[in-house]
Motif scaffolding. Sequence first.
Motif, PDB file in Angstrom:
ATOM      1  N   ILE A   1    -140.942  48.366   2.058  1.00 36.49           N
ATOM      2  CA  ILE A   1    -139.668  48.325   1.334  1.00 36.49           C
ATOM      3  C   ILE A   1    -138.747  47.268   1.928  1.00 36.49           C
ATOM      4  CG2 ILE A   1    -137.547  49.633   0.873  1.00 36.49           C
ATOM      5  CD1 ILE A   1    -139.340  52.152   0.669  1.00 36.49           C
ATOM      6  N   ILE A   2    -138.649  47.244   3.246  1.00 37.78           N
ATOM      7  CA  ILE A   2    -137.753  46.296   3.923  1.00 37.78           C
ATOM      8  C   ILE A   2    -138.174  44.853   3.655  1.00 37.78           C
ATOM      9  CG2 ILE A   2    -136.983  45.481   6.186  1.00 37.78           C
ATOM     10  CD1 ILE A   2    -137.311  48.419   7.148  1.00 37.78           C
ATOM     11  N   SER A   3    -139.485  44.616   3.593  1.00 37.86           N
ATOM     12  CA  SER A   3    -139.990  43.249   3.420  1.00 37.86           C
ATOM     13  C   SER A   3    -139.975  42.788   1.968  1.00 37.86           C
ATOM     14  CB  SER A   3    -141.416  43.145   3.968  1.00 37.86           C
ATOM     15  OG  SER A   3    -142.303  43.986   3.220  1.00 37.86           O
ATOM     16  N   SER A   4    -139.680  43.703   1.032  1.00 37.60           N
ATOM     17  CA  SER A   4    -139.681  43.361  -0.391  1.00 37.60           C
ATOM     18  C   SER A   4    -138.280  42.952  -0.847  1.00 37.60           C
ATOM     19  CB  SER A   4    -140.165  44.554  -1.217  1.00 37.60           C
ATOM     20  OG  SER A   4    -139.973  44.330  -2.601  1.00 37.60           O
ATOM     21  N   THR A   5    -138.190  41.797  -1.483  1.00 38.07           N
ATOM     22  CA  THR A   5    -136.884  41.323  -1.957  1.00 38.07           C
ATOM     23  C   THR A   5    -136.337  42.170  -3.093  1.00 38.07           C
ATOM     24  OG1 THR A   5    -138.019  39.776  -3.445  1.00 38.07           O
ATOM     25  CG2 THR A   5    -137.342  38.935  -1.287  1.00 38.07           C
ATOM     26  N   ILE A   6    -137.212  42.870  -3.817  1.00 37.71           N
ATOM     27  CA  ILE A   6    -136.753  43.665  -4.954  1.00 37.71           C
ATOM     28  C   ILE A   6    -136.672  45.159  -4.649  1.00 37.71           C
ATOM     29  CG2 ILE A   6    -137.555  42.013  -6.664  1.00 37.71           C
ATOM     30  CD1 ILE A   6    -140.002  43.775  -7.117  1.00 37.71           C
ATOM     31  N   LYS A   7    -137.123  45.562  -3.458  1.00 40.62           N
ATOM     32  CA  LYS A   7    -137.098  46.978  -3.103  1.00 40.62           C
ATOM     33  C   LYS A   7    -136.194  47.300  -1.915  1.00 40.62           C
ATOM     34  CE  LYS A   7    -141.773  48.175  -4.704  1.00 40.62           C
ATOM     35  NZ  LYS A   7    -143.093  48.712  -4.267  1.00 40.62           N
ATOM     36  N   LYS A   8    -135.793  46.301  -1.149  1.00 38.95           N
ATOM     37  CA  LYS A   8    -135.100  46.586   0.104  1.00 38.95           C
ATOM     38  C   LYS A   8    -133.755  47.277  -0.096  1.00 38.95           C
ATOM     39  CE  LYS A   8    -133.398  41.811   0.541  1.00 38.95           C
ATOM     40  NZ  LYS A   8    -133.435  40.610   1.415  1.00 38.95           N
ATOM     41  N   TRP A   9    -133.197  47.189  -1.316  1.00 38.30           N
ATOM     42  CA  TRP A   9    -131.942  47.895  -1.600  1.00 38.30           C
ATOM     43  C   TRP A   9    -132.118  49.408  -1.481  1.00 38.30           C
ATOM     44  CZ3 TRP A   9    -131.957  51.484  -5.498  1.00 38.30           C
ATOM     45  CH2 TRP A   9    -133.018  51.415  -6.413  1.00 38.30           C
ATOM     46  N   LYS A  10    -133.373  49.891  -1.597  1.00 38.57           N
ATOM     47  CA  LYS A  10    -133.647  51.323  -1.518  1.00 38.57           C
ATOM     48  C   LYS A  10    -133.505  51.866  -0.087  1.00 38.57           C
ATOM     49  CE  LYS A  10    -137.085  51.415  -5.265  1.00 38.57           C
ATOM     50  NZ  LYS A  10    -138.484  51.793  -5.603  1.00 38.57           N
ATOM     51  N   TYR A  11    -133.563  50.971   0.872  1.00 44.23           N
ATOM     52  CA  TYR A  11    -133.586  51.396   2.278  1.00 44.23           C
ATOM     53  C   TYR A  11    -132.177  51.758   2.731  1.00 44.23           C
ATOM     54  CZ  TYR A  11    -135.181  51.426   7.143  1.00 44.23           C
ATOM     55  OH  TYR A  11    -135.514  51.801   8.433  1.00 44.23           O
ATOM     56  N   SER A  12    -131.900  53.047   2.804  1.00 39.71           N
ATOM     57  CA  SER A  12    -130.552  53.542   3.064  1.00 39.71           C
ATOM     58  C   SER A  12    -130.348  53.869   4.541  1.00 39.71           C
ATOM     59  CB  SER A  12    -130.298  54.797   2.237  1.00 39.71           C
ATOM     60  OG  SER A  12    -131.124  55.858   2.688  1.00 39.71           O
ATOM     61  N   ASP A  13    -129.122  54.226   4.876  1.00 34.07           N
ATOM     62  CA  ASP A  13    -128.837  54.649   6.246  1.00 34.07           C
ATOM     63  C   ASP A  13    -129.622  55.910   6.603  1.00 34.07           C
ATOM     64  OD1 ASP A  13    -127.105  52.538   6.620  1.00 34.07           O
ATOM     65  OD2 ASP A  13    -125.318  53.683   6.067  1.00 34.07           O
ATOM     66  N   VAL A  14    -129.796  56.800   5.622  1.00 29.99           N
ATOM     67  CA  VAL A  14    -130.587  58.008   5.853  1.00 29.99           C
ATOM     68  C   VAL A  14    -132.039  57.634   6.143  1.00 29.99           C
ATOM     69  CG1 VAL A  14    -131.485  60.124   4.798  1.00 29.99           C
ATOM     70  CG2 VAL A  14    -129.089  59.494   4.482  1.00 29.99           C
ATOM     71  N   ASP A  15    -132.569  56.670   5.411  1.00 25.09           N
ATOM     72  CA  ASP A  15    -133.935  56.195   5.665  1.00 25.09           C
ATOM     73  C   ASP A  15    -134.078  55.644   7.083  1.00 25.09           C
ATOM     74  OD1 ASP A  15    -134.641  56.819   3.063  1.00 25.09           O
ATOM     75  OD2 ASP A  15    -134.233  54.804   2.310  1.00 25.09           O
ATOM     76  N   LYS A  16    -133.059  54.918   7.545  1.00 28.06           N
ATOM     77  CA  LYS A  16    -133.115  54.306   8.875  1.00 28.06           C
ATOM     78  C   LYS A  16    -133.270  55.350   9.977  1.00 28.06           C
ATOM     79  CE  LYS A  16    -130.302  50.330   7.482  1.00 28.06           C
ATOM     80  NZ  LYS A  16    -128.986  49.655   7.626  1.00 28.06           N
ATOM     81  N   ARG A  17    -132.749  56.546   9.716  1.00 28.73           N
ATOM     82  CA  ARG A  17    -132.823  57.604  10.733  1.00 28.73           C
ATOM     83  C   ARG A  17    -134.024  58.525  10.549  1.00 28.73           C
ATOM     84  NH1 ARG A  17    -127.222  57.612   9.367  1.00 28.73           N
ATOM     85  NH2 ARG A  17    -127.529  59.395   7.990  1.00 28.73           N
ATOM     86  N   ALA A  18    -134.743  58.365   9.447  1.00 30.20           N
ATOM     87  CA  ALA A  18    -135.785  59.343   9.082  1.00 30.20           C
ATOM     88  C   ALA A  18    -136.885  59.475  10.120  1.00 30.20           C
ATOM     89  CB  ALA A  18    -136.372  58.973   7.723  1.00 30.20           C
ATOM     90  N   LEU A  19    -137.359  58.359  10.636  1.00 27.60           N
ATOM     91  CA  LEU A  19    -138.471  58.418  11.592  1.00 27.60           C
ATOM     92  C   LEU A  19    -138.041  59.041  12.915  1.00 27.60           C
ATOM     93  CD1 LEU A  19    -140.101  54.953  10.842  1.00 27.60           C
ATOM     94  CD2 LEU A  19    -141.135  57.191  10.427  1.00 27.60           C
ATOM     95  N   SER A  20    -136.854  58.678  13.396  1.00 29.52           N
ATOM     96  CA  SER A  20    -136.386  59.249  14.664  1.00 29.52           C
ATOM     97  C   SER A  20    -136.074  60.733  14.536  1.00 29.52           C
ATOM     98  CB  SER A  20    -135.150  58.491  15.161  1.00 29.52           C
ATOM     99  OG  SER A  20    -134.075  58.618  14.240  1.00 29.52           O
ATOM    100  N   LEU A  21    -135.782  61.181  13.317  1.00 29.32           N
ATOM    101  CA  LEU A  21    -135.469  62.589  13.072  1.00 29.32           C
ATOM    102  C   LEU A  21    -136.656  63.346  12.460  1.00 29.32           C
ATOM    103  CD1 LEU A  21    -131.850  62.177  11.608  1.00 29.32           C
ATOM    104  CD2 LEU A  21    -132.463  63.134  13.849  1.00 29.32           C
ATOM    105  N   TRP A  22    -137.833  62.780  12.571  1.00 32.15           N
ATOM    106  CA  TRP A  22    -139.023  63.355  11.933  1.00 32.15           C
ATOM    107  C   TRP A  22    -139.212  64.833  12.260  1.00 32.15           C
ATOM    108  CZ3 TRP A  22    -142.558  61.659   8.386  1.00 32.15           C
ATOM    109  CH2 TRP A  22    -143.699  62.442   8.227  1.00 32.15           C
ATOM    110  N   ASP A  23    -139.113  65.189  13.536  1.00 36.31           N
ATOM    111  CA  ASP A  23    -139.352  66.576  13.948  1.00 36.31           C
ATOM    112  C   ASP A  23    -138.287  67.522  13.403  1.00 36.31           C
ATOM    113  OD1 ASP A  23    -141.614  65.791  15.306  1.00 36.31           O
ATOM    114  OD2 ASP A  23    -140.622  65.638  17.249  1.00 36.31           O
ATOM    115  N   GLU A  24    -137.047  67.053  13.313  1.00 36.32           N
ATOM    116  CA  GLU A  24    -135.985  67.876  12.735  1.00 36.32           C
ATOM    117  C   GLU A  24    -136.239  68.117  11.249  1.00 36.32           C
ATOM    118  OE1 GLU A  24    -132.581  69.293  13.968  1.00 36.32           O
ATOM    119  OE2 GLU A  24    -134.343  69.548  15.243  1.00 36.32           O
ATOM    120  N   TYR A  25    -136.642  67.062  10.543  1.00 36.98           N
ATOM    121  CA  TYR A  25    -137.004  67.224   9.131  1.00 36.98           C
ATOM    122  C   TYR A  25    -138.122  68.248   8.991  1.00 36.98           C
ATOM    123  CZ  TYR A  25    -134.296  63.429   6.936  1.00 36.98           C
ATOM    124  OH  TYR A  25    -133.292  62.663   6.429  1.00 36.98           O
ATOM    125  N   THR A  26    -139.111  68.165   9.862  1.00 33.19           N
ATOM    126  CA  THR A  26    -140.243  69.084   9.801  1.00 33.19           C
ATOM    127  C   THR A  26    -139.789  70.530   9.996  1.00 33.19           C
ATOM    128  OG1 THR A  26    -141.769  67.397  10.606  1.00 33.19           O
ATOM    129  CG2 THR A  26    -142.466  69.694  10.829  1.00 33.19           C
TER     130      THR A  26
END
Length: 271
Positions: free
Chosen positions: A186-211
Amino acid sequence: MMMTEKDLNILNSKKGIEALLRQNRLDTDKAIQNVKYEKRLEKLQEEMLILQQWVAKNNKKVVLLFEGRDAAGKGGAIRRIIQHLPPRAIRVVALPKPNETEIGQWYFQRYINRLPNNGEIVFFDRSWYNRAVVEPVNEFCTKKEYDIFMGQVNEFEKMIQDSGIYLLKLYFSITKKEQERRFKDIISSTIKKWKYSDVDKRALSLWDEYTRYKETMFEKTQKHAPWKVIKANRKTSARITAFEYILKQIPYEVKDIETIRHKTLRSILNE
């Protein structure tokens, strides 16, 4: 893989040639798989149109919830399902964060306002279950608000169903590694990178909490409307599984059991 006569016929078809031309590097196996997937998808889309016509003719009401981690493929699955449906007979609801007025309302109120009318199917691309996972993980709600939601959601869904609305809940499940790969795409795509939100930026670091919150959601919110968990690392397989589940669960007339019989995508591709 050794190609059969059937495989050669697929490659020599219009769809087969198109699949080959779309590739950057020639891969006949992948082209054959793509054609089989597209054919299967078309059959299910035809059956979905029959379901939609039954809903409209009989003034039925259907709610389909699509939940899952960020980049799990919810939106893509919805787009395939509604691709050939009359736009006036369906609605896709993807709500932004609540405004000041909505913040002061009962939490479920803005979702109630978007429930289906007679003869309508409503797709929720994320739903009231934001409060079960995304909001508490990201501290967008208080613990009290979370607890109130968890104490009310089962009865809320019972009221929906008691009013004659069909309610299905689908959860698209992906691995941490796959989520990371999709975020990079998504980040590398010129037409999709707008989808990458602040919530997305934290998703991986918060993986266990989401789980943790996801597992609590599954444990506590199955009383009246069970969850269908869909393995979504392969988008094509997830879309087929979601399609089949919806078609099986809604008791529409003229149902083609042969078309919607349960099959894994692997078995379809090996036919």
